[in-house]
Each structure stands twice: as structure tokens, then as C-alpha cells.
Design a protein around this motif. Structure first.
Motif, PDB file in Angstrom:
ATOM      1  N   PRO A  19       0.962  -1.321  -0.031  1.00 38.14           N
ATOM      2  CA  PRO A  19       0.377  -0.120  -0.005  1.00 38.14           C
ATOM      3  C   PRO A  19       0.883   1.311   0.207  1.00 38.14           C
ATOM      4  N   ALA A  20       0.290   2.188  -0.315  1.00 40.47           N
ATOM      5  CA  ALA A  20       0.976   3.756  -0.619  1.00 40.47           C
ATOM      6  C   ALA A  20       2.270   3.871  -1.677  1.00 40.47           C
ATOM      7  N   VAL A  21       2.427   2.481  -2.293  1.00 41.98           N
ATOM      8  CA  VAL A  21       3.540   2.520  -3.471  1.00 41.98           C
ATOM      9  C   VAL A  21       3.127   2.152  -4.663  1.00 41.98           C
ATOM     10  N   ALA A  22       2.567   3.289  -5.635  1.00 39.93           N
ATOM     11  CA  ALA A  22       1.882   2.594  -7.047  1.00 39.93           C
ATOM     12  C   ALA A  22       0.411   2.310  -6.412  1.00 39.93           C
ATOM     13  N   ASP A  23       0.180   2.812  -5.511  1.00 43.23           N
ATOM     14  CA  ASP A  23      -1.240   2.432  -4.818  1.00 43.23           C
ATOM     15  C   ASP A  23      -1.692   3.472  -3.908  1.00 43.23           C
ATOM     16  N   PRO A  24      -3.061   3.560  -3.723  1.00 41.18           N
ATOM     17  CA  PRO A  24      -3.350   4.645  -2.725  1.00 41.18           C
ATOM     18  C   PRO A  24      -2.912   4.109  -1.255  1.00 41.18           C
ATOM     19  N   GLY A  25      -3.094   5.241  -0.327  1.00 44.06           N
ATOM     20  CA  GLY A  25      -2.647   5.078   1.009  1.00 44.06           C
ATOM     21  C   GLY A  25      -1.742   5.863   1.858  1.00 44.06           C
ATOM     22  N   SER A  26      -1.082   6.728   1.176  1.00 45.63           N
ATOM     23  CA  SER A  26      -0.046   7.791   1.329  1.00 45.63           C
ATOM     24  C   SER A  26      -0.718   8.714   2.388  1.00 45.63           C
ATOM     25  N   SER A  49       5.769  -4.865  -6.926  1.00 45.10           N
ATOM     26  CA  SER A  49       5.945  -5.164  -8.254  1.00 45.10           C
ATOM     27  C   SER A  49       6.827  -4.384  -8.812  1.00 45.10           C
ATOM     28  N   LEU A  50       7.171  -3.109  -8.476  1.00 46.75           N
ATOM     29  CA  LEU A  50       7.946  -2.228  -9.084  1.00 46.75           C
ATOM     30  C   LEU A  50       9.394  -2.504  -8.952  1.00 46.75           C
ATOM     31  N   LEU A  51       9.868  -3.126  -7.852  1.00 51.28           N
ATOM     32  CA  LEU A  51      11.089  -3.328  -7.414  1.00 51.28           C
ATOM     33  C   LEU A  51      11.542  -4.837  -8.231  1.00 51.28           C
ATOM     34  N   SER A  95       5.402  -9.172 -16.028  1.00 52.55           N
ATOM     35  CA  SER A  95       3.835  -9.521 -16.094  1.00 52.55           C
ATOM     36  C   SER A  95       3.778 -10.700 -14.943  1.00 52.55           C
ATOM     37  N   GLY A  96       2.671 -10.850 -14.320  1.00 54.36           N
ATOM     38  CA  GLY A  96       2.313 -12.056 -13.639  1.00 54.36           C
ATOM     39  C   GLY A  96       3.531 -12.346 -12.434  1.00 54.36           C
ATOM     40  N   LEU A  97       4.038 -11.231 -12.032  1.00 54.38           N
ATOM     41  CA  LEU A  97       5.221 -11.433 -11.293  1.00 54.38           C
ATOM     42  C   LEU A  97       4.692 -12.218  -9.768  1.00 54.38           C
ATOM     43  N   THR A  98       5.485 -13.318  -9.474  1.00 56.84           N
ATOM     44  CA  THR A  98       5.429 -13.971  -8.358  1.00 56.84           C
ATOM     45  C   THR A  98       4.659 -15.467  -8.555  1.00 56.84           C
ATOM     46  N   THR A 146      -3.452  -9.957 -17.370  1.00 58.92           N
ATOM     47  CA  THR A 146      -2.413  -9.930 -16.117  1.00 58.92           C
ATOM     48  C   THR A 146      -1.880  -8.638 -16.104  1.00 58.92           C
ATOM     49  N   PRO A 147      -1.698  -8.169 -14.744  1.00 57.96           N
ATOM     50  CA  PRO A 147      -0.999  -6.962 -14.481  1.00 57.96           C
ATOM     51  C   PRO A 147       0.480  -6.793 -14.905  1.00 57.96           C
ATOM     52  N   ALA A 148       0.761  -5.793 -15.546  1.00 59.00           N
ATOM     53  CA  ALA A 148       2.342  -5.651 -16.144  1.00 59.00           C
ATOM     54  C   ALA A 148       2.873  -4.287 -15.640  1.00 59.00           C
TER      55      ALA A 148
END
Length: 257
Positions: A117-124, A145-147, A221-224, A249-251
Motif C-alpha cells: 500500500p502507498a507505493v503505486a497504490d493509494p494509502g499515502s 511489483s515495481l522493485l 507480468s504475472g510476477l510471483t 495480467t498486470p504488467a
């Protein structure tokens, strides 16, 4: 966790598996460590993007660790729609009321639909509010996912920028891509962004039309997941017919010299 006597609760940033919206799911113990699962199981108060997906996550956690309270008794509060649709990193949204339980001594979990949360997503806004209220903020270990995409790209991991989403309009997207490409070549800074899965095909088409042949393009894509794919090639190589991610699939996309 139970209320801390005479003390404030903590805000835990709880990462979730990256398989949200995917056909397959990885076993939760493959992507979240024991300590993260145990902490999540011990939280009863949640701030989230989506209550339904939060309950689905807690159900998965409960299969490995007994939950402190049954699902119907979990206190789950969604961020307002405008906050998680437009982002809360620079809005004037006051999230302090969402942390009332923490002021009463209960730990609160912040959660997004996938990843940290809060990284490339809401929550900050919730994290800022916690700091302003004097609460302890504890990010838990889990997939980002970014890292993962950056590490697997072969691009510059010493200097990089995440730029969110690119414009949906084809012409505006082409202009933005040329700006990012110029910046990447000028500074060596890797440029990363994400896209809604159903627009993956349009994104790849736009990339191949807009970028220079020698620019390196990495798509993860499809990480993990068992079906994970990380491809990193020059645009010239991509143009030879390499297949990009599917429409489900998220990429994560990255470009650099």
C-alpha cells in the motif's frame, strides 16, 4: 492486535499477493513471510481500497494463521472512491478519522488490492495522518511489483523513477513516451510505469510505434506467479514479433538506454 493499554496502536502497512485479478493464485506462504502473515492475522481494524478483496485476503491469511476475529467481526473501512481513483499523494484528503481505532490503542492495517500500500497504490494520506497523530508506522515485508520488475529488467537500478499511468489517448501517450525516452537516454534514469491489463496490447503497440529502435524495453507480468514473464529487449528486437502480456495480467513497463 488487542488494544495496547494506555498507548496508541500502530499503523501496519500490509502487503498482499500480486495475483489480484489473475486467473491463478500463488500459495500465500510463497509470497508473504511468516511474520507478515502472523501480524496480519492479529489485526482487526483495516483501512483499504476494497472491502471485498480485503476479506478475500484475510480468508487466505486465516488458512495459515487463526484470525484474531472472524471475518464478519473485522472492522474494514474503505478509502473514499475519489481518493483511490485519483490518488491521495497530493490531495487534501484528511485521513485522521480513519485512524480513530489506533488512537484508542488498537493496531490498524493499511492494505491495497495488490502489493505494498502507498507505493503505486493509494494509502499515502493514511500514512501521513498516522505520522501527524504520533502513531508508529510499520511497513511489513512482502512483494513490491515495481522493485521486482526493476531488478529483473537489466536496466539502471541506481537511478529510476516510477511515473504512474501514462495517458490513455494514443497521441498524448506517444508524446509522453518520447519525453520519458529522452529523459532516460539523457540521464540514464530508468522510467517505470504500470497499465490496466486490458490496455496491455494498446500499450505495447504504442511503445513500438513511438520509441527508438535502440531503446531497451522491459515488460514484467504475472510476477510471483508460476506463469511470470520478464522480457527485456531492444525495441528493434520487440518489433520482430515478440509477444507481450495478455489482457488479463498486470504488467510493469520499463525503458532505458
Amino acid at each position: 492486535m488487542n488494544a495496547h493499554q494506555n498507548t496508541k496502536g500502530c499503523l501496519y502497512l500490509v502487503p498482499t499477493p500480486l495475483d489480484f485479478g489473475c486467473v491463478e493464485q500463488a500459495p500465500i506462504t510463497h509470497v508473504l513471510p511468516e511474520a507478515t502473515l502472523a501480524t496480519a492475522a492479529n489485526i482487526q481494524h483495516w483501512v483499504c481500497e476494497n472491502a471485498k478483496t480485503t476479506r478475500a485476503f484475510l480468508k487466505r491469511v486465516g488458512e495459515t494463521h487463526p484470525l484474531i476475529a472472524p471475518l464478519p467481526e473485522q472492522s474494514i473501512t474503505e478509502l473514499p472512491r475519489h481518493v483511490h481513483k485519483k490518488g491521495d499523494h497530493q490531495s487534501g484528503f484528511d485521513a485522521k478519522p480513519l485512524l480513530t481505532a489506533a488512537l484508542q490503542g488498537y493496531d490498524v492495517g493499511l492494505i491495497s488490492e495488490a502489493g505494498m500500500p502507498a507505493v503505486a497504490d493509494p494509502g499515502s494520506s493514511v500514512v501521513r495522518a498516522a505520522h501527524d497523530l504520533g502513531l508508529k508506522v510499520v511497513p511489513l515485508v512482502g512483494p513490491v511489483s515495481l522493485l521486482l520488475a526493476l531488478a529483473g529488467s537489466g536496466l539502471n537500478g541506481q537511478n529510476f523513477a516510477f511515473v504512474g499511468y501514462l495517458p490513455q489517448d494514443a497521441a498524448e501517450r506517444a508524446t509522453r513516451l518520447k519525453q520519458l525516452e529522452s529523459l532516460a537516454h539523457k540521464t540514464g534514469q530508468t522510467q517505470l510505469w504500470i497499465e490496466t491489463p486490458y490496455r496491455n496490447a494498446a500499450m505495447l503497440s504504442g511503445l513500438l510505434q513511438s520509441l527508438q529502435a535502440h531503446t531497451r524495453l522491459a515488460i514484467s507480468s504475472g510476477l510471483t506467479l508460476p506463469s511470470a514473464s520478464i522480457q527485456s529487449h531492444s525495441v528493434a528486437q520487440w518489433k520482430k514479433g515478440l509477444k507481450g502480456p495478455d489482457g488479463h495480467t498486470p504488467a510493469v513497463y520499463a525503458i532505458g538506454p
